[in-house]
Design a protein around this motif. Structure first.
Motif: not given
Length: 89
Positions: A16-41
């Motif tokens: 879900w977070i990987a999908w949201r990271t690619g689908a969000t139109p806001y750059l800052f939100n994508a970066v924060v989701l990428f960081i959250v993805f890394g922590l969950l990984m």
């Protein structure tokens, strides 16, 4: 049973977070989701009994890359006054 539920929840969250990271139109939100993805990984690697990979994921994948992406996002956004160095000639 509890481990299977945790693993399924973790896997579903990663997808879900990987999908949201690619689908969000806001750059800052994508970066924060990428960081959250890394922590969950990192949690996923710990669940797979690979603590060395989890440490590398935390340090490189989340910490270093996340900081670089946040800095790049700030540069792209062009926030005034962020860099207070010398002006270029």
């Amino acid at each position: 049973m509890l481990g299977a539920i945790l693993d399924f929840t973790l896997a579903a969250s990663l997808v879900w977070i990987a999908w949201r990271t690619g689908a969000t139109p806001y750059l800052f939100n994508a970066v924060v989701l990428f960081i959250v993805f890394g922590l969950l990984m990192t949690l996923a690697w710990v669940r797979l009994n690979a603590p060395d990979v989890a440490l590398a994921e935390t340090a490189i994948g989340t910490g270093l890359t996340g900081a670089l992406l946040l800095d790049a996002a700030a540069h792209i956004a062009g926030k005034p006054g962020r860099r207070k160095g010398k002006n270029p000639p």
